[in-house]
Every structure is written in structure tokens, then in C-alpha cells.
Design an enzyme around this catalytic site. Structure first.
Site, PDB file in Angstrom:
ATOM      1  N   PHE A  98      -2.179  -0.611   1.396  1.00 19.92           N
ATOM      2  CA  PHE A  98      -0.932  -1.153   0.872  1.00 19.92           C
ATOM      3  C   PHE A  98      -1.134  -2.342  -0.063  1.00 19.92           C
ATOM      4  O   PHE A  98      -0.169  -2.859  -0.619  1.00 19.92           O
ATOM      5  CB  PHE A  98      -0.006  -1.562   2.024  1.00 19.92           C
ATOM      6  CG  PHE A  98       0.722  -0.396   2.615  1.00 19.92           C
ATOM      7  CD1 PHE A  98       1.902   0.058   2.057  1.00 19.92           C
ATOM      8  CD2 PHE A  98       0.215   0.275   3.715  1.00 19.92           C
ATOM      9  CE1 PHE A  98       2.578   1.151   2.587  1.00 19.92           C
ATOM     10  CE2 PHE A  98       0.864   1.364   4.253  1.00 19.92           C
ATOM     11  CZ  PHE A  98       2.053   1.809   3.683  1.00 19.92           C
ATOM     12  N   HIS A 130     -16.642  -2.268   5.033  1.00 25.99           N
ATOM     13  CA  HIS A 130     -15.584  -2.780   5.913  1.00 25.99           C
ATOM     14  C   HIS A 130     -16.185  -3.459   7.131  1.00 25.99           C
ATOM     15  O   HIS A 130     -17.385  -3.325   7.405  1.00 25.99           O
ATOM     16  CB  HIS A 130     -14.668  -1.627   6.373  1.00 25.99           C
ATOM     17  CG  HIS A 130     -13.654  -1.234   5.362  1.00 25.99           C
ATOM     18  ND1 HIS A 130     -13.901  -0.282   4.406  1.00 25.99           N
ATOM     19  CD2 HIS A 130     -12.380  -1.660   5.140  1.00 25.99           C
ATOM     20  CE1 HIS A 130     -12.822  -0.137   3.646  1.00 25.99           C
ATOM     21  NE2 HIS A 130     -11.888  -0.958   4.073  1.00 25.99           N
ATOM     22  N   LYS A 134     -13.712  -1.246  12.174  1.00 25.79           N
ATOM     23  CA  LYS A 134     -12.994  -0.129  11.554  1.00 25.79           C
ATOM     24  C   LYS A 134     -13.423   1.179  12.211  1.00 25.79           C
ATOM     25  O   LYS A 134     -14.618   1.458  12.322  1.00 25.79           O
ATOM     26  CB  LYS A 134     -13.260  -0.079  10.050  1.00 25.79           C
ATOM     27  CG  LYS A 134     -12.456   0.991   9.347  1.00 25.79           C
ATOM     28  CD  LYS A 134     -12.435   0.807   7.847  1.00 25.79           C
ATOM     29  CE  LYS A 134     -11.587   1.879   7.168  1.00 25.79           C
ATOM     30  NZ  LYS A 134     -10.182   1.879   7.643  1.00 25.79           N
TER      31      LYS A 134
END
Length: 233
Positions: A98, A130, A134
Site C-alpha cells: 500500500f 525483508h 516475514k
């Protein structure tokens, strides 16, 4: 707006901060065990885990609550969610990321893929980095980037830790403590290299984008993307 947070981990708490700053109210904080009535909310934001995301999203759509989801790893059921949303005349946005910057990066990636389409001397690779918590690999963002290249070039597939043979895009997934997310697209030839890269410095960008998406979705009907939210189409 009254917002339901479906998933109250690090991202959920970051979203809460941004939402409160923007004048919204958090009416549901669901971390996996609490009972709640989704109709208490005007909109839901799902940042849960892959095993429960589908149930969270369908519960919202069945109760006519618009839902924004940033959970990855459940997309084998994406078409079912789309059908349910259309049947119930609901409102739904899924995004692998997002962040406003990442969604601009998605569009740059597509344009670069078009320009590189017929230059077969360049090998295309993707690297994503990451944090070690994750759960999925490659990241949803990396998959979206790969799909953006495939849709705009002669590439036909991607694989995790694969090679560049047969029009394939190899994705390398690296897990390092305390890295919010870094994605690099590379085009390499024997004479030069072209790289585009997005680096997230913290989770605030993801949270802000999710809240902006929920604000945008609140009075709409249909299935949308962040490209719709940001008018990037």
C-alpha cells in the site's frame, strides 16, 4: 470513519496511529481470538496472516462492510473473493503493497519493461529484502513486479531462485532483521546494467497508504486496486 483492524500486529498498530491522526475511530482490534461484530465498522483493514485473511475478507463482504487487504499468501482464493464482492455489490481493494511510493514504482517498472521488451541482450532479475519475520517468499510486492514485467514484455514466467533461461524472471528473496522492504529490478548485459530500486525506511508508508485506500473505498462499490486510488491508470 469507524475502522476495524483485522490483524493487530506491528502493521495494525502502525495503521492505528495513522488512522487516529487523520480523525478516524478504531472500533475493532482483532488479533486472532477476540469476538467482534464487523457491522460495527464503516470499513475494515485486513493485515492478518494468510491462513485467516480469506475468512476475514469474506466476513466483511457478506456483511456489506468495505474491506482493504494487504495480507499476502492467500491469493489462490482471490477469484472467489472477487466473485463474492460482485455478488454482494461490496467494495474491496487488495494490494501487495500500500506504500504510495511502491505503487508509483510499480508503474515505473511497467514502463521500463516496455522499453526493454526487444533488448534480449539484457537479463532481467528481481531481488527483494525483508525482515526475518516475514512469512512468505517471495514477497507479494516482488510477485506484483514480476507480473508487471511479464504483462509488458516477452517474459513468460518467474521463479524463486531460478535462472534467466526460457524467458524466466528469477526472484531472489533475502531475509535480514529489521528491514521493512527493499525491491530491486535489474537488467544486466555484458556492457552495462540498469537498476531501479525502492527502499522502505519504515512501515509508516504502508500504513498511510492503507488508511488512504480505506478512505477512498468507503463510499464505493466494486473491486479496485491502488492504481485506482492514486489515479495512476
Amino acid at each position: 470513519m469507524k475502522i476495524a483492524l483485522l490483524g493487530y500486529g506491528r502493521m495494525g498498530k502502525e495503521i492505528e496511529k495513522i488512522a487516529l491522526q487523520r480523525g478516524h475511530e478504531i472500533v475493532i482490534r482483532y488479533s486472532g481470538e477476540e469476538e467482534y461484530n464487523i457491522t460495527d465498522a464503516d470499513v475494515a483493514i485486513d493485515f492478518s496472516i494468510p491462513t485467516v485473511a480469506y475468512d476475514n475478507i469474506t466476513n466483511c463482504l457478506k456483511n456489506n462492510v468495505p474491506v482493504v487487504s494487504g495480507t499476502t499468501g492467500w491469493l489462490d482464493k482471490y477469484d472467489e473473493v472477487v466473485d463474492l464482492c460482485k455478488t454482494n455489490k461490496g467494495a474491496f481493494i487488495y494490494a501487495s503493497n500500500f506504500s504510495l511510493g511502491v505503487n508509483i514504482f510499480f508503474e515505473l517498472n511497467k514502463q521500463l519493461a516496455k522499453m526493454m521488451k526487444n533488448l534480449d541482450q539484457y537479463k532481467t532479475t528481481i531481488e527483494e529484502i525483508h525482515h526475518t519475520k516475514k512469512l512468505d517468499a517471495p514477497s507479494g510486492t516482488a510477485i506484483t513486479l514480476a507480473e508487471g514485467i511479464i504483462d509488458n514484455s516477452l517474459k513468460s514466467s518467474w521463479t524463486l531462485d531460478g535462472d534467466t533461461e526460457n524467458n524466466n524472471i528469477p526472484i531472489t528473496a533475502v531475509r535480514t532483521p529489521d528491514v521493512p522492504g527493499t525491491h530491486t529490478i535489474s537488467y544486466d548485459s555484458i556492457v552495462d546494467s540498469i537498476d531501479i530500486k525502492h527502499t522502505a525506511h519504515n512501515r509508516q508508508g504502508f500504513a498511510l497508504g492503507a488508511v488512504i485506500a480505506s478512505e477512498w473505498l468507503a463510499d464505493k462499490t466494486g473491486v479496485f486496486s491502488m492504481a485506482d486510488v492514486l489515479n495512476l491508470g
